[in-house]
Design a protein around this motif. Sequence first.
Motif, PDB file in Angstrom:
ATOM      1  N   THR A  66       0.828  -1.647   0.223  1.00  0.00           N
ATOM      2  CA  THR A  66       0.385   0.149  -0.033  1.00  0.00           C
ATOM      3  C   THR A  66       0.720   1.286  -0.057  1.00  0.00           C
ATOM      4  O   THR A  66       0.986   2.225  -0.496  1.00  0.00           O
ATOM      5  N   LEU A  88       0.384   3.973  -2.913  1.00  0.00           N
ATOM      6  CA  LEU A  88       0.167   5.613  -2.544  1.00  0.00           C
ATOM      7  C   LEU A  88       1.472   6.057  -3.031  1.00  0.00           C
ATOM      8  O   LEU A  88       1.002   7.712  -2.759  1.00  0.00           O
ATOM      9  N   ALA A  96      -2.933   5.091   4.623  1.00  0.00           N
ATOM     10  CA  ALA A  96      -3.666   6.566   3.258  1.00  0.00           C
ATOM     11  C   ALA A  96      -3.338   7.337   4.714  1.00  0.00           C
ATOM     12  O   ALA A  96      -2.883   8.503   4.106  1.00  0.00           O
ATOM     13  N   LEU A 150      -3.244  10.768   3.287  1.00  0.00           N
ATOM     14  CA  LEU A 150      -4.736  10.659   2.167  1.00  0.00           C
ATOM     15  C   LEU A 150      -5.728  11.595   3.203  1.00  0.00           C
ATOM     16  O   LEU A 150      -5.707  10.331   3.853  1.00  0.00           O
ATOM     17  N   LEU A 177      -8.817   9.517  -1.444  1.00  0.00           N
ATOM     18  CA  LEU A 177      -8.634   8.331  -1.792  1.00  0.00           C
ATOM     19  C   LEU A 177      -9.604   6.841  -2.080  1.00  0.00           C
ATOM     20  O   LEU A 177     -10.241   7.553  -0.818  1.00  0.00           O
TER      21      LEU A 177
END
Length: 359
Positions: A255, A259, A283, A288, A294
């Motif tokens: 991840t 990202l 995230a 984010l 996202l």
Amino acid sequence: MEKTIKYIEIFEYYRDKILNGEMVYGEKLPTEQEIGELFSVSRHTVRQSILELEKQGYIYRERSKGAYVDKLEKSKKTKSKMIIVITTYVSEYIFPFLIKGIEEVLSKNGYDILLLSTNNEKQKEREQLKKLLEYDVVGAIIEPTASALGNTNEDYYKEISNNNIPYLMINAAYDKDKQSYVAIDDEKGGYTICKYLIDLGHKRIAWLFKEDDVQGIERKKGYLRALEENNIEIDSTIVGKFKTFEEDFYIDGFTRSLLCRNDRPTAIFCYNDKVAIKVVKVAEELGLKIPEDLSIVGYDNDATVSAVLDCGITTISHPKEELGKKAAEMLLRLINGEQEKVSYIFEPEIVVKNSVKRI
């Protein structure tokens, strides 16, 4: 009155001999005349007891030859009311709800259940199947372990069948053509939620799937089909795959790398809600926001997991308790001899929350 007592006495006499193994499959019973002489009753009374033995499945008759001991179902051989339930996990995620549904139906019908788990490990499954064969049980509900890796314990499953123990698979099956099962249509579920993202304008959709379970394989098929039907190019570099024992460290690493790309995806389809929460945490650590920066979707609609995120997680609903109830009901059909094989597939339903942004 005397005839009634004698009729029951004869029936119970031969029933008990068959149950305790003194008389075995294919062995011929004495003639009606011989039984009549043994119990000092008429042939009419003997005939009543023979008919009852046949009716209850202890014997079969051949014209002009006589009566023979029949092959018994497991439920005839034992007075046990125990059913074993083997799942990958017991106390976490969706499993308490699933087990609650199973237990509700079986207890209502007078059965006790013994819960065992495999931790999604093949060797552990082998150990639990061995216990199943050692215990005095009338049936079993089993979730296959690491189902996409094949049935490495096929010898034990064959032995279970040879011992006439009915069993039913849940969530997936090793062989749907031969095994009874209750599951959700995971390919359709994967397609449904990916199509939802596409309809909201997403074209760069990443996918994190579990590759050692059939559920993950089927959900991926749905994901790929949705992309292909909408002429969206499949980018293998944004598809992550992991096995059970790799889950924690793989999801974090994949991840983060995903990202931090300049061409990062606009949405991520996660194998389940548990994985989705791990993705959300990474995230957020990277600054984010969901869904502004996202979009995230999951699978299973697990309330305890999705509650971690204020906006909730758009997901596919797993029937959980209802699936457990259906599995128990269908196992009882197998135990009662109503059907030799059963199957039921739940239709997937999308649960829309606020984790997806239209673009």
